[in-house]
Design a protein around this motif. Sequence first.
Motif, PDB file in Angstrom:
ATOM      1  N   SER A 276      16.824 -18.481 -11.679  1.00  0.00           N
ATOM      2  CA  SER A 276      16.553 -19.056 -12.933  1.00  0.00           C
ATOM      3  C   SER A 276      16.989 -18.121 -14.018  1.00  0.00           C
ATOM      4  CB  SER A 276      15.277 -19.363 -13.269  1.00  0.00           C
ATOM      5  OG  SER A 276      14.919 -20.507 -12.200  1.00  0.00           O
ATOM      6  N   CYS A 277      16.480 -16.707 -13.441  1.00  0.00           N
ATOM      7  CA  CYS A 277      17.019 -15.582 -14.271  1.00  0.00           C
ATOM      8  C   CYS A 277      18.446 -15.560 -14.544  1.00  0.00           C
ATOM      9  CB  CYS A 277      16.673 -14.159 -13.829  1.00  0.00           C
ATOM     10  SG  CYS A 277      14.794 -13.929 -13.785  1.00  0.00           S
ATOM     11  N   TRP A 278      19.328 -15.609 -13.724  1.00  0.00           N
ATOM     12  CA  TRP A 278      20.864 -15.553 -14.028  1.00  0.00           C
ATOM     13  C   TRP A 278      21.231 -17.010 -14.696  1.00  0.00           C
ATOM     14  CZ3 TRP A 278      23.394 -11.453 -13.480  1.00  0.00           C
ATOM     15  CH2 TRP A 278      23.059 -10.409 -12.911  1.00  0.00           C
ATOM     16  N   VAL A 279      20.643 -17.929 -14.762  1.00  0.00           N
ATOM     17  CA  VAL A 279      21.104 -19.020 -15.457  1.00  0.00           C
ATOM     18  C   VAL A 279      20.679 -18.526 -16.940  1.00  0.00           C
ATOM     19  CG1 VAL A 279      20.587 -21.370 -16.083  1.00  0.00           C
ATOM     20  CG2 VAL A 279      20.774 -20.936 -13.737  1.00  0.00           C
ATOM     21  N   LEU A 280      19.612 -18.090 -17.133  1.00  0.00           N
ATOM     22  CA  LEU A 280      19.328 -17.805 -18.632  1.00  0.00           C
ATOM     23  C   LEU A 280      20.387 -16.637 -19.166  1.00  0.00           C
ATOM     24  CD1 LEU A 280      15.473 -17.958 -18.381  1.00  0.00           C
ATOM     25  CD2 LEU A 280      16.977 -19.377 -19.585  1.00  0.00           C
ATOM     26  N   LEU A 281      20.470 -15.535 -18.179  1.00  0.00           N
ATOM     27  CA  LEU A 281      21.198 -14.367 -18.478  1.00  0.00           C
ATOM     28  C   LEU A 281      22.736 -14.897 -18.683  1.00  0.00           C
ATOM     29  CD1 LEU A 281      20.055 -11.649 -15.995  1.00  0.00           C
ATOM     30  CD2 LEU A 281      19.949 -11.543 -18.500  1.00  0.00           C
ATOM     31  N   GLU A 282      23.207 -15.620 -18.101  1.00  0.00           N
ATOM     32  CA  GLU A 282      24.613 -16.432 -17.955  1.00  0.00           C
ATOM     33  C   GLU A 282      24.771 -17.239 -19.314  1.00  0.00           C
ATOM     34  OE1 GLU A 282      25.790 -18.001 -14.496  1.00  0.00           O
ATOM     35  OE2 GLU A 282      25.857 -15.983 -13.393  1.00  0.00           O
ATOM     36  N   SER A 283      23.854 -17.384 -19.893  1.00  0.00           N
ATOM     37  CA  SER A 283      23.942 -18.426 -21.123  1.00  0.00           C
ATOM     38  C   SER A 283      23.502 -17.301 -22.442  1.00  0.00           C
ATOM     39  CB  SER A 283      23.181 -19.575 -21.199  1.00  0.00           C
ATOM     40  OG  SER A 283      21.678 -19.520 -20.963  1.00  0.00           O
ATOM     41  N   SER A 284      23.250 -16.176 -22.266  1.00  0.00           N
ATOM     42  CA  SER A 284      22.955 -15.379 -23.337  1.00  0.00           C
ATOM     43  C   SER A 284      23.931 -14.397 -23.688  1.00  0.00           C
ATOM     44  CB  SER A 284      21.731 -14.772 -23.164  1.00  0.00           C
ATOM     45  OG  SER A 284      20.531 -15.491 -22.869  1.00  0.00           O
ATOM     46  N   SER A 285      24.037 -13.846 -24.837  1.00  0.00           N
ATOM     47  CA  SER A 285      25.238 -12.828 -25.264  1.00  0.00           C
ATOM     48  C   SER A 285      24.516 -11.499 -25.899  1.00  0.00           C
ATOM     49  CB  SER A 285      26.137 -13.496 -26.099  1.00  0.00           C
ATOM     50  OG  SER A 285      25.423 -14.215 -27.294  1.00  0.00           O
TER      51      SER A 285
ATOM     52  N   ARG B 263      26.400 -13.216 -12.454  1.00  0.00           N
ATOM     53  CA  ARG B 263      26.070 -12.907 -11.270  1.00  0.00           C
ATOM     54  C   ARG B 263      26.759 -12.229 -10.107  1.00  0.00           C
ATOM     55  NH1 ARG B 263      21.373 -16.351  -7.942  1.00  0.00           N
ATOM     56  NH2 ARG B 263      20.648 -14.622  -6.621  1.00  0.00           N
ATOM     57  N   PRO B 264      26.747 -11.005  -9.916  1.00  0.00           N
ATOM     58  CA  PRO B 264      25.521 -10.315  -9.750  1.00  0.00           C
ATOM     59  C   PRO B 264      25.341  -9.184 -10.613  1.00  0.00           C
ATOM     60  CG  PRO B 264      27.143  -9.569  -8.338  1.00  0.00           C
ATOM     61  CD  PRO B 264      27.813 -10.597  -8.917  1.00  0.00           C
ATOM     62  N   ASP B 265      26.098  -9.176 -11.926  1.00  0.00           N
ATOM     63  CA  ASP B 265      26.372  -7.998 -12.624  1.00  0.00           C
ATOM     64  C   ASP B 265      26.373  -8.340 -14.115  1.00  0.00           C
ATOM     65  OD1 ASP B 265      28.930  -6.563 -11.235  1.00  0.00           O
ATOM     66  OD2 ASP B 265      29.024  -8.209 -12.515  1.00  0.00           O
ATOM     67  N   ILE B 266      26.152  -7.268 -15.144  1.00  0.00           N
ATOM     68  CA  ILE B 266      26.249  -7.235 -16.395  1.00  0.00           C
ATOM     69  C   ILE B 266      27.408  -6.838 -17.097  1.00  0.00           C
ATOM     70  CG2 ILE B 266      24.717  -6.920 -18.452  1.00  0.00           C
ATOM     71  CD1 ILE B 266      23.442  -8.890 -17.036  1.00  0.00           C
ATOM     72  N   LEU B 267      28.144  -7.150 -17.996  1.00  0.00           N
ATOM     73  CA  LEU B 267      29.343  -6.427 -18.637  1.00  0.00           C
ATOM     74  C   LEU B 267      28.978  -6.124 -19.904  1.00  0.00           C
ATOM     75  CD1 LEU B 267      32.437  -5.306 -17.716  1.00  0.00           C
ATOM     76  CD2 LEU B 267      32.826  -7.484 -18.521  1.00  0.00           C
ATOM     77  N   PHE B 268      29.413  -4.954 -20.551  1.00  0.00           N
ATOM     78  CA  PHE B 268      29.457  -4.785 -22.125  1.00  0.00           C
ATOM     79  C   PHE B 268      30.419  -3.699 -22.217  1.00  0.00           C
ATOM     80  CE2 PHE B 268      26.175  -1.981 -20.820  1.00  0.00           C
ATOM     81  CZ  PHE B 268      26.451  -0.956 -21.623  1.00  0.00           C
ATOM     82  N   ARG B 269      30.680  -3.923 -23.656  1.00  0.00           N
ATOM     83  CA  ARG B 269      31.869  -2.629 -24.338  1.00  0.00           C
ATOM     84  C   ARG B 269      31.006  -1.732 -24.937  1.00  0.00           C
ATOM     85  NH1 ARG B 269      36.251  -6.915 -26.029  1.00  0.00           N
ATOM     86  NH2 ARG B 269      34.485  -7.438 -27.778  1.00  0.00           N
ATOM     87  N   THR B 270      31.656  -0.615 -25.069  1.00  0.00           N
ATOM     88  CA  THR B 270      31.088   0.559 -25.737  1.00  0.00           C
ATOM     89  C   THR B 270      32.047   1.471 -26.063  1.00  0.00           C
ATOM     90  OG1 THR B 270      29.183   1.932 -26.149  1.00  0.00           O
ATOM     91  CG2 THR B 270      30.271   1.998 -24.071  1.00  0.00           C
ATOM     92  N   SER B 271      32.045   2.300 -27.249  1.00  0.00           N
ATOM     93  CA  SER B 271      32.847   3.257 -27.483  1.00  0.00           C
ATOM     94  C   SER B 271      32.266   4.589 -27.375  1.00  0.00           C
ATOM     95  CB  SER B 271      33.557   2.872 -28.859  1.00  0.00           C
ATOM     96  OG  SER B 271      32.413   2.605 -29.904  1.00  0.00           O
TER      97      SER B 271
ATOM     98  N   ALA C 137      36.944 -11.416 -19.622  1.00  0.00           N
ATOM     99  CA  ALA C 137      35.387 -11.836 -19.914  1.00  0.00           C
ATOM    100  C   ALA C 137      35.291 -12.189 -21.197  1.00  0.00           C
ATOM    101  CB  ALA C 137      34.348 -10.316 -19.620  1.00  0.00           C
ATOM    102  N   PRO C 138      34.667 -13.437 -21.566  1.00  0.00           N
ATOM    103  CA  PRO C 138      34.314 -13.920 -22.837  1.00  0.00           C
ATOM    104  C   PRO C 138      33.508 -12.898 -23.896  1.00  0.00           C
ATOM    105  CG  PRO C 138      32.947 -15.123 -21.436  1.00  0.00           C
ATOM    106  CD  PRO C 138      33.849 -14.232 -20.480  1.00  0.00           C
ATOM    107  N   LEU C 139      33.893 -11.778 -23.953  1.00  0.00           N
ATOM    108  CA  LEU C 139      32.929 -10.881 -24.675  1.00  0.00           C
ATOM    109  C   LEU C 139      33.358 -11.244 -26.370  1.00  0.00           C
ATOM    110  CD1 LEU C 139      32.911  -7.746 -22.846  1.00  0.00           C
ATOM    111  CD2 LEU C 139      30.857  -8.734 -23.368  1.00  0.00           C
TER     112      LEU C 139
END
Lengths: 150, 150
Positions: B23-32, B55-63, B113-115
């Motif tokens: 359930s956590c992953w369903v919520l995470l995958e629909s959040s931004s 799932r199973p990880d989290i991706l983000f961009r940074t500078s 990835a749709p960032l």
Amino acid sequence: MSESNDFDDWSPQGPVEELAESSCWVLLESSSVGRLAVSSYGQPQIFPVDFYARRPDILFRTSAGTKLRELTANGHVAFEVDHVGEGDSWSIVINGFARVVNDPAEVAIADRAPLPSWVPTAPYVYVRITPSAIRGRRFVRTLFAPRTGA
Amino acid sequence: MSESNDFDDWSPQGPVEELAESSCWVLLESSSVGRLAVSSYGQPQIFPVDFYARRPDILFRTSAGTKLRELTANGHVAFEVDHVGEGDSWSIVINGFARVVNDPAEVAIADRAPLPSWVPTAPYVYVRITPSAIRGRRFVRTLFAPRTGA
């Protein structure tokens, strides 16, 4: 972009407006949910908290548990409040020191703070964060680029 | 209340439902939008980030900046995503390890990835969080008590 050359922006690619401290307090005082970060042996932890802000500090309730243990062991905290809107968003980050409110006179004052009035099921204490630094930024979400093509 | 006796709940007084990892992953995958906490010399810090979860990880961009410096110095992070609704709210906290994505094949995958597709104004890198623990809780905001009187 922010006036500094240190690109720490939320979305580092978007325009960012630094908020004056007084503007930060206006936003904090009209918000009620934030996230508390604590550090324990090099491990950060985050807890969402319902809070009450009245310049110059932040008040929240907590009960026995990890959050309170870690706060007692290391009162250095970060506290974040944000808002994500359609056109723009803002985020305020406070660095400061958290301590349990023990003084009965201070507890009496805290009792009058408009914190969420849940029916308590566990004993709780008040924690007050005294900020040492406060930084607010507003992000304008208008610059979109196509992901495909040229 | 949660099934444990450790009252670490968001609003420790309200009823709490522990969420299954799926359930956590369903919520995470629909959040931004989430918040990253890092720890540097015992000082926690929080950064709001736009992210992409699959799932199973989290991706983000940074500078370049504080966030990247602190991540490189200490990859142990906490990551929080929440939603505050009228009737109920939820919060998911991930503990894990963050590392910069350097492998060209992995970067190519991250590029798809749709960032948020801001026009970049600063060089950036991808950072991937591999969770070691994930905990989600749903809070029902229905129990109100009067603050005055008996």
